[in-house]
Design a protein around this motif. Structure first.
Motif, PDB file in Angstrom:
ATOM      1  N   MET A  41       0.843  -1.184   0.000  1.00 16.69           N
ATOM      2  CA  MET A  41       0.000   0.000   0.000  1.00 16.69           C
ATOM      3  C   MET A  41       0.893   1.255   0.000  1.00 16.69           C
ATOM      4  O   MET A  41       1.820   1.353   0.794  1.00 16.69           O
ATOM      5  CB  MET A  41      -0.884  -0.012   1.249  1.00 16.69           C
ATOM      6  CG  MET A  41      -1.841   1.148   1.342  1.00 16.69           C
ATOM      7  SD  MET A  41      -2.964   1.010   2.763  1.00 16.69           S
ATOM      8  CE  MET A  41      -1.818   1.104   4.143  1.00 16.69           C
ATOM      9  N   THR A  42       0.586   2.175  -0.887  1.00 14.72           N
ATOM     10  CA  THR A  42       1.335   3.433  -0.909  1.00 14.72           C
ATOM     11  C   THR A  42       0.811   4.355   0.193  1.00 14.72           C
ATOM     12  O   THR A  42      -0.399   4.486   0.372  1.00 14.72           O
ATOM     13  CB  THR A  42       1.159   4.141  -2.269  1.00 14.72           C
ATOM     14  OG1 THR A  42       1.480   3.217  -3.290  1.00 14.72           O
ATOM     15  CG2 THR A  42       2.077   5.344  -2.379  1.00 14.72           C
ATOM     16  N   LEU A  43       1.732   4.962   0.912  1.00 12.25           N
ATOM     17  CA  LEU A  43       1.354   5.842   2.019  1.00 12.25           C
ATOM     18  C   LEU A  43       1.614   7.285   1.620  1.00 12.25           C
ATOM     19  O   LEU A  43       2.535   7.570   0.853  1.00 12.25           O
ATOM     20  CB  LEU A  43       2.188   5.495   3.251  1.00 12.25           C
ATOM     21  CG  LEU A  43       2.172   4.017   3.666  1.00 12.25           C
ATOM     22  CD1 LEU A  43       3.293   3.711   4.651  1.00 12.25           C
ATOM     23  CD2 LEU A  43       0.816   3.659   4.268  1.00 12.25           C
ATOM     24  N   PRO A  44       0.808   8.236   2.144  1.00 14.45           N
ATOM     25  CA  PRO A  44       1.085   9.648   1.851  1.00 14.45           C
ATOM     26  C   PRO A  44       2.357  10.103   2.569  1.00 14.45           C
ATOM     27  O   PRO A  44       2.633   9.655   3.682  1.00 14.45           O
ATOM     28  CB  PRO A  44      -0.139  10.381   2.397  1.00 14.45           C
ATOM     29  CG  PRO A  44      -0.763   9.457   3.376  1.00 14.45           C
ATOM     30  CD  PRO A  44      -0.369   8.053   3.000  1.00 14.45           C
ATOM     31  N   ILE A  45       3.103  10.980   1.922  1.00 14.93           N
ATOM     32  CA  ILE A  45       4.353  11.474   2.495  1.00 14.93           C
ATOM     33  C   ILE A  45       4.117  12.809   3.200  1.00 14.93           C
ATOM     34  O   ILE A  45       3.590  13.755   2.607  1.00 14.93           O
ATOM     35  CB  ILE A  45       5.434  11.589   1.404  1.00 14.93           C
ATOM     36  CG1 ILE A  45       5.795  10.169   0.929  1.00 14.93           C
ATOM     37  CG2 ILE A  45       6.660  12.332   1.923  1.00 14.93           C
ATOM     38  CD1 ILE A  45       6.793  10.095  -0.181  1.00 14.93           C
ATOM     39  N   TYR A  46       4.478  12.849   4.480  1.00 10.71           N
ATOM     40  CA  TYR A  46       4.334  14.055   5.290  1.00 10.71           C
ATOM     41  C   TYR A  46       5.377  15.074   4.834  1.00 10.71           C
ATOM     42  O   TYR A  46       6.551  14.736   4.726  1.00 10.71           O
ATOM     43  CB  TYR A  46       4.528  13.736   6.776  1.00 10.71           C
ATOM     44  CG  TYR A  46       3.360  12.995   7.405  1.00 10.71           C
ATOM     45  CD1 TYR A  46       2.878  11.815   6.851  1.00 10.71           C
ATOM     46  CD2 TYR A  46       2.740  13.476   8.561  1.00 10.71           C
ATOM     47  CE1 TYR A  46       1.803  11.144   7.426  1.00 10.71           C
ATOM     48  CE2 TYR A  46       1.668  12.803   9.146  1.00 10.71           C
ATOM     49  CZ  TYR A  46       1.206  11.637   8.572  1.00 10.71           C
ATOM     50  OH  TYR A  46       0.151  10.977   9.136  1.00 10.71           O
ATOM     51  N   THR A  47       4.950  16.290   4.574  1.00 11.86           N
ATOM     52  CA  THR A  47       5.884  17.293   4.059  1.00 11.86           C
ATOM     53  C   THR A  47       6.240  18.329   5.128  1.00 11.86           C
ATOM     54  O   THR A  47       5.615  18.407   6.194  1.00 11.86           O
ATOM     55  CB  THR A  47       5.309  17.969   2.792  1.00 11.86           C
ATOM     56  OG1 THR A  47       4.002  18.453   3.060  1.00 11.86           O
ATOM     57  CG2 THR A  47       5.260  16.991   1.631  1.00 11.86           C
ATOM     58  N   TYR A  48       7.261  19.088   4.794  1.00 11.66           N
ATOM     59  CA  TYR A  48       7.864  20.089   5.689  1.00 11.66           C
ATOM     60  C   TYR A  48       6.812  20.925   6.406  1.00 11.66           C
ATOM     61  O   TYR A  48       5.882  21.430   5.776  1.00 11.66           O
ATOM     62  CB  TYR A  48       8.767  21.000   4.865  1.00 11.66           C
ATOM     63  CG  TYR A  48       9.580  21.975   5.674  1.00 11.66           C
ATOM     64  CD1 TYR A  48      10.782  21.596   6.245  1.00 11.66           C
ATOM     65  CD2 TYR A  48       9.147  23.287   5.848  1.00 11.66           C
ATOM     66  CE1 TYR A  48      11.541  22.500   6.986  1.00 11.66           C
ATOM     67  CE2 TYR A  48       9.899  24.198   6.585  1.00 11.66           C
ATOM     68  CZ  TYR A  48      11.088  23.793   7.152  1.00 11.66           C
ATOM     69  OH  TYR A  48      11.839  24.686   7.880  1.00 11.66           O
ATOM     70  N   GLY A  49       6.975  21.050   7.715  1.00 16.00           N
ATOM     71  CA  GLY A  49       5.983  21.756   8.518  1.00 16.00           C
ATOM     72  C   GLY A  49       5.145  20.805   9.350  1.00 16.00           C
ATOM     73  O   GLY A  49       4.527  21.218  10.331  1.00 16.00           O
ATOM     74  N   GLN A  50       5.123  19.520   8.966  1.00 13.69           N
ATOM     75  CA  GLN A  50       4.434  18.521   9.773  1.00 13.69           C
ATOM     76  C   GLN A  50       5.270  18.269  11.031  1.00 13.69           C
ATOM     77  O   GLN A  50       6.459  17.954  10.935  1.00 13.69           O
ATOM     78  CB  GLN A  50       4.295  17.205   8.978  1.00 13.69           C
ATOM     79  CG  GLN A  50       3.161  17.215   7.974  1.00 13.69           C
ATOM     80  CD  GLN A  50       1.815  16.900   8.628  1.00 13.69           C
ATOM     81  OE1 GLN A  50       1.698  16.854   9.853  1.00 13.69           O
ATOM     82  NE2 GLN A  50       0.808  16.702   7.794  1.00 13.69           N
TER      83      GLN A  50
END
Ligand code: NI
Length: 185
Positions: free
Chosen positions: A1-10
């Motif tokens: 399963m592909t997971l969403p990538i948390y981006t800068y600021g998280q």
């Protein structure tokens, strides 16, 4: 399963990640999902905080570099509880880096060419070894994520000034990426 990538600021990207027990629930599944997420986004490394988990787990693929480095063909490895024990500061190198959590930013970063590290592999075997070459570069970038750091923390002050607007936009949740992301807001 592909997971969403948390981006800068998280906030999770700024946490110090914790070691996990080797019987961590669904560890194999999680590693497989991290590999899939990294491949789909064309990354060469992914750390668990980038998928929202503050645990010490990273995956690295160097297979995309096989044309220049034949020794890295089929190099796909997971590192459980990785730690850098020693930095060999006698030789450093300035190389451009990017990060799936900071899409659109590529900057040169100076790092040692060699580090001594410990980790547990996917077969749950412990390792303590010196790492060099391109692997040392990617490994240091990924372990930084586990210490709550991102690569722009390590760029020269002038360069940092130049990417300030891009970082601010990411921090405000304005993200443009070709893969699924979970922006800050
Ligand atoms: Ni990264």
């Amino acid at each position: 399963m592909t997971l969403p990538i948390y981006t800068y600021g998280q906030p999770v990207l700024r946490k110090v990640a914790q070691d996990i027990p080797l019987d961590y629930p669904d560890l194999k599944r999680l590693i497989a999902d991290m590999f899939e997420t990294m491949y789909k986004s064309d990354g060469v490394g992914l750390a668990a905080p980038q998928i929202g988990k503050a645990i010490r787990l990273i995956v690295i693929t160097l297979d995309p570099l096989r044309e220049d480095f034949p020794e890295y063909a089929d190099f796909n490895r997971a590192y459980i509880n990785p730690h850098i024990l020693e930095y060999d500061d006698s030789e450093t190198e300035l190389l451009e880096e990017g990060c799936l959590s900071l899409p659109g930013i590529h900057e040169p970063v100076r790092r040692p060419k060699r580090v001594r590290a410990s980790w547990v592999d996917e077969d749950l075997q412990p390792h303590e070894e010196w790492i060099d070459g391109y692997l040392a570069r990617v490994f240091q970038h990924e372990v930084d994520h586990l210490e709550g750091k991102v690569f722009t923390d390590r760029i020269a002050p002038l360069r940092k000034q130049l990417v300030k607007n891009k970082l601010n936009a990411l921090q405000r949740g304005r993200v443009s990426a070709s893969y699924r992301v979970k922006p800050a807001r």
